[in-house]
Every structure is written in C-alpha cells, then in structure tokens.
Design a protein around this motif. Structure first.
Motif, PDB file in Angstrom:
ATOM      1  N   ALA A   1       0.822  -1.206   0.000  1.00  0.00           N
ATOM      2  CA  ALA A   1       0.000   0.000   0.000  1.00  0.00           C
ATOM      3  C   ALA A   1       0.858   1.257   0.000  1.00  0.00           C
ATOM      4  O   ALA A   1       0.524   2.256  -0.653  1.00  0.00           O
ATOM      5  N   ALA A   2       1.984   1.216   0.709  1.00  0.00           N
ATOM      6  CA  ALA A   2       2.878   2.374   0.741  1.00  0.00           C
ATOM      7  C   ALA A   2       3.480   2.633  -0.635  1.00  0.00           C
ATOM      8  O   ALA A   2       3.572   3.795  -1.074  1.00  0.00           O
ATOM      9  N   PHE A   3       3.873   1.567  -1.331  1.00  0.00           N
ATOM     10  CA  PHE A   3       4.363   1.759  -2.699  1.00  0.00           C
ATOM     11  C   PHE A   3       3.279   2.368  -3.578  1.00  0.00           C
ATOM     12  O   PHE A   3       3.536   3.312  -4.338  1.00  0.00           O
ATOM     13  N   GLY A   4       2.064   1.829  -3.475  1.00  0.00           N
ATOM     14  CA  GLY A   4       0.966   2.361  -4.273  1.00  0.00           C
ATOM     15  C   GLY A   4       0.678   3.816  -3.976  1.00  0.00           C
ATOM     16  O   GLY A   4       0.398   4.610  -4.881  1.00  0.00           O
ATOM     17  N   ALA A   5       0.765   4.202  -2.699  1.00  0.00           N
ATOM     18  CA  ALA A   5       0.519   5.592  -2.317  1.00  0.00           C
ATOM     19  C   ALA A   5       1.580   6.515  -2.907  1.00  0.00           C
ATOM     20  O   ALA A   5       1.258   7.596  -3.423  1.00  0.00           O
ATOM     21  N   ASN A   6       2.846   6.110  -2.846  1.00  0.00           N
ATOM     22  CA  ASN A   6       3.909   6.937  -3.407  1.00  0.00           C
ATOM     23  C   ASN A   6       3.850   6.975  -4.934  1.00  0.00           C
ATOM     24  O   ASN A   6       4.115   8.022  -5.547  1.00  0.00           O
ATOM     25  N   PHE A   7       3.491   5.861  -5.535  1.00  0.00           N
ATOM     26  CA  PHE A   7       3.293   5.848  -6.988  1.00  0.00           C
ATOM     27  C   PHE A   7       2.156   6.801  -7.360  1.00  0.00           C
ATOM     28  O   PHE A   7       2.252   7.565  -8.325  1.00  0.00           O
ATOM     29  N   GLY A   8       1.066   6.762  -6.586  1.00  0.00           N
ATOM     30  CA  GLY A   8      -0.063   7.644  -6.856  1.00  0.00           C
ATOM     31  C   GLY A   8       0.292   9.112  -6.723  1.00  0.00           C
ATOM     32  O   GLY A   8      -0.153   9.949  -7.511  1.00  0.00           O
ATOM     33  N   LEU A   9       1.105   9.442  -5.719  1.00  0.00           N
ATOM     34  CA  LEU A   9       1.549  10.819  -5.543  1.00  0.00           C
ATOM     35  C   LEU A   9       2.394  11.255  -6.735  1.00  0.00           C
ATOM     36  O   LEU A   9       2.199  12.354  -7.288  1.00  0.00           O
ATOM     37  N   ALA A  10       3.322  10.402  -7.142  1.00  0.00           N
ATOM     38  CA  ALA A  10       4.148  10.717  -8.305  1.00  0.00           C
ATOM     39  C   ALA A  10       3.289  10.897  -9.552  1.00  0.00           C
ATOM     40  O   ALA A  10       3.521  11.808 -10.360  1.00  0.00           O
ATOM     41  N   PHE A  11       2.281  10.062  -9.707  1.00  0.00           N
ATOM     42  CA  PHE A  11       1.394  10.133 -10.865  1.00  0.00           C
ATOM     43  C   PHE A  11       0.697  11.485 -10.935  1.00  0.00           C
ATOM     44  O   PHE A  11       0.612  12.107 -11.996  1.00  0.00           O
ATOM     45  N   GLN A  12       0.204  11.971  -9.796  1.00  0.00           N
ATOM     46  CA  GLN A  12      -0.505  13.244  -9.789  1.00  0.00           C
ATOM     47  C   GLN A  12       0.442  14.415 -10.048  1.00  0.00           C
ATOM     48  O   GLN A  12       0.106  15.334 -10.796  1.00  0.00           O
ATOM     49  N   ILE A  13       1.612  14.407  -9.429  1.00  0.00           N
ATOM     50  CA  ILE A  13       2.576  15.486  -9.666  1.00  0.00           C
ATOM     51  C   ILE A  13       2.965  15.517 -11.141  1.00  0.00           C
ATOM     52  O   ILE A  13       3.031  16.584 -11.762  1.00  0.00           O
ATOM     53  N   TYR A  14       3.216  14.342 -11.707  1.00  0.00           N
ATOM     54  CA  TYR A  14       3.580  14.253 -13.118  1.00  0.00           C
ATOM     55  C   TYR A  14       2.457  14.783 -14.001  1.00  0.00           C
ATOM     56  O   TYR A  14       2.690  15.525 -14.965  1.00  0.00           O
ATOM     57  N   ASP A  15       1.217  14.423 -13.684  1.00  0.00           N
ATOM     58  CA  ASP A  15       0.070  14.895 -14.459  1.00  0.00           C
ATOM     59  C   ASP A  15      -0.037  16.417 -14.383  1.00  0.00           C
ATOM     60  O   ASP A  15      -0.310  17.084 -15.390  1.00  0.00           O
ATOM     61  N   ASP A  16       0.173  16.969 -13.203  1.00  0.00           N
ATOM     62  CA  ASP A  16       0.159  18.422 -13.035  1.00  0.00           C
ATOM     63  C   ASP A  16       1.256  19.076 -13.879  1.00  0.00           C
ATOM     64  O   ASP A  16       1.035  20.115 -14.515  1.00  0.00           O
ATOM     65  N   LEU A  17       2.442  18.476 -13.864  1.00  0.00           N
ATOM     66  CA  LEU A  17       3.545  19.029 -14.641  1.00  0.00           C
ATOM     67  C   LEU A  17       3.263  18.976 -16.132  1.00  0.00           C
ATOM     68  O   LEU A  17       3.554  19.934 -16.875  1.00  0.00           O
ATOM     69  N   MET A  18       2.686  17.877 -16.582  1.00  0.00           N
ATOM     70  CA  MET A  18       2.423  17.737 -18.009  1.00  0.00           C
ATOM     71  C   MET A  18       1.312  18.668 -18.479  1.00  0.00           C
ATOM     72  O   MET A  18       1.251  19.027 -19.658  1.00  0.00           O
ATOM     73  N   ASP A  19       0.427  19.081 -17.561  1.00  0.00           N
ATOM     74  CA  ASP A  19      -0.566  20.090 -17.938  1.00  0.00           C
ATOM     75  C   ASP A  19       0.123  21.412 -18.279  1.00  0.00           C
ATOM     76  O   ASP A  19      -0.370  22.184 -19.097  1.00  0.00           O
ATOM     77  N   VAL A  20       1.273  21.646 -17.662  1.00  0.00           N
ATOM     78  CA  VAL A  20       2.040  22.871 -17.918  1.00  0.00           C
ATOM     79  C   VAL A  20       3.018  22.671 -19.074  1.00  0.00           C
ATOM     80  O   VAL A  20       3.160  23.534 -19.949  1.00  0.00           O
ATOM     81  N   LEU A  21       3.688  21.521 -19.105  1.00  0.00           N
ATOM     82  CA  LEU A  21       4.796  21.308 -20.030  1.00  0.00           C
ATOM     83  C   LEU A  21       4.416  20.503 -21.266  1.00  0.00           C
ATOM     84  O   LEU A  21       5.132  20.545 -22.273  1.00  0.00           O
ATOM     85  N   GLY A  22       3.315  19.749 -21.198  1.00  0.00           N
ATOM     86  CA  GLY A  22       2.955  18.858 -22.285  1.00  0.00           C
ATOM     87  C   GLY A  22       2.108  19.525 -23.352  1.00  0.00           C
ATOM     88  O   GLY A  22       1.733  20.699 -23.256  1.00  0.00           O
TER      89      GLY A  22
END
Length: 291
Positions: free
Chosen positions: A203-224
């Motif tokens: 669950a901890a891996f999934g939570a950290n993966f999920g956090l990374a996923f959201q940050i990446y999505d936010d970044l790609m809204d700006v950079l993609g």
C-alpha cells in the motif's frame, strides 16, 4: 519473470473487449460504456495489480484478470463523470470527444453508473476465495468512495479559488488520485493472501506511486501538449485548480516528483526484504514518469 506492461495491457484490453457486452442489457448504454472503456487507456491500475500478483508468485488466471479488470471499469467511470459539464466540462479525453459530447450528459452519467456498479460485480463474481472477494470489494469501496476518490473530488471542487498549502494539496491528491493506485497494488497482496506487513508495504508503494502520478500529471498540464496528453492542457491555472506547479513552480514540482519516486524505490527494497522476492517489475511502471 514479470510480464511487460505492454503484455499486461493487451491481456486487459482483450478481457474488457470480450466481456463488457455480456453484462449490459441496453445497446446505447453498452455503446456509451464501451466508447470510453476502449478509448485507449494505459491500463496502469489493473496492470499494477497483475504485476504485483506475478511478483508474489501467483499465476494471473481468468479469475485474477476479472478482479483486476474491475478496477479499469471503475477508473473509467470516474473519468466520464469528471468530464461532465457539471464537473470539469472537458471536451477531449484520450484524443477523442468526451462521452457526454458523443452521447449526451444523461447517457454519459448512466454509462459511468453502469461501469461503477459492474466493477463490483466483476470483483465479486469470480472463483477467487470468498474471503478474498470480500476484502477486495471492501478495499475498493473505501478507495473509490466518500473516504477516498470521491472525497478527493469534493475537496478539489471546494478548493477552487482557494490557496491550499502543500500538506492540504497532498491530502487532496492522496484521495483523488492516489487511493485507486494504492488499491491497485494492495489488491495484488490481497489476491495472493499476504501478511499484514507485506500488504502495508504494498500500500505504501501504491501511495507513493499515486503521488508521483498526480505530480507528473500536473507538470504535463504545464509542459505537455494536447497531442501528448490526449486532452486539453494548460487548463488548471485558468480554472484556478490547486496543483504542484501552481504552488511550488515547475522546479519545485519536479523536486517533489523526485522525492515521491525515491520513496517508492525504498518501498521496493522493503518489499524484497520482507518477502525474499524481487520487485524489480515495478521499475517499468516507475519509468512512466520520464520528463
């Protein structure tokens, strides 16, 4: 050896294609559900479940595949509803018109409702042990419901035109995006009947993966670009959404992404120490976050 993400995606796509219509009793509704479900998603969530099952030494048979594919049904429901005029009012998803643009808001709402409820049918209507099915249904309900994804969506709506601090933003996205990804990994532990300490690390891996996923999505809204993302970009700032780049700037968001990915790598090592098995199969999922 753990299957590649592309192999797992093909298995999931085929299962969805072959089985959706069997459980839908109205043609337009089935067309609307299939339109979004088969629009070309990455299938990361069920693929995470299947990869976890394989790394823990169990074969991904048709019952495991059905339980994992249920998560893609639920994820697709959330996208359909998120795109509705009353929510984000998006017109493009995965490079195609959104469901309500194609079928109307009423049918799109019903398609989401159908996918949500069918998800719980699939997660329980299989030959996995009864205790496994019960635990999966309970954890999926918690991840998707009013203490998980739905709560995160509510926080997102209320947070518009407000300035959230970093802790509040993390909490919002832990629910909105992270809860289903955390469930995706935990489901593999439930299916393989792991002890509590292993499930906690999963669950901890999934939570950290999920956090990374959201940050990446936010970044790609700006950079993609719209072509890269298959949806409109540069919308978050205009809609006064709380995002990592909006709060921390692009460099600050990239730093938070690196922190989340490092934590996920630590979780991998912990899982290996707990189980004596290799969790290098997660590396192919972490490679998704290349900037």
């Amino acid at each position: 050896m753990v299957s590649s993400v592309s192999t797992l995606k093909r298995q999931i796509d085929e299962y969805l294609k072959q089985n959706l219509a069997k459980d839908v009793d109205q043609q337009t509704l089935e067309s609307s559900m299939a339109y979004s479900l088969m629009a070309g998603g990455k299938r990361l969530r069920p693929a995470l479940t299947l990869a976890t099952v394989e790394m823990l030494g169990k074969v991904c048979d048709q019952d495991v595949l059905r339980a994992a594919a249920a998560l893609e049904l639920l994820h697709t429901y959330s996208l359909i509803h998120d795109d509705l005029p009353a929510m984000d009012n998006d017109e493009l998803r995965r490079g195609k018109p959104t469901n309500h643009c194609k079928f109307g808001a009423g049918m799109a709402t019903l398609a989401g409702d159908g996918l949500l409820t069918l998800a719980f049918q699939w997660v329980t209507d299989n030959q996995l042990p009864a205790t496994t099915r019960s635990r999966l249904a309970c954890e999926l309900a918690k991840a998707a419901g009013p203490a998980g994804m739905v709560a995160g969506q509510a926080r997102d709506i209320e947070g518009e035109h407000q300035h959230l601090d970093l802790d509040a933003l993390r909490y919002l996205h832990r629910q909105k995006t992270g809860a289903l990804l955390q469930y995706a990994v935990l489901a593999g532990g439930i299916i393989t009947d792991q002890p509590a300490d292993v499930n906690h690390a999963l669950a901890a891996f999934g939570a950290n993966f999920g956090l990374a996923f959201q940050i990446y999505d936010d970044l790609m809204d700006v950079l993609g670009t719209e072509e890269q993302m298959g949806k409109a970009v540069h919308k978050d700032a205009g809609e006064h959404k709380n995002t990592y780049p909006g709060l921390l700037g692009v460099d600050g968001a990239k730093e938070q992404l690196s922190i989340a990915l490092a934590a996920a790598k630590d979780n991998q090592q912990q899982l290996t120490a707990l189980t004596g098995k290799s969790f290098a199969g997660y590396d192919q999922f972490l490679a998704y976050f290349k900037m």
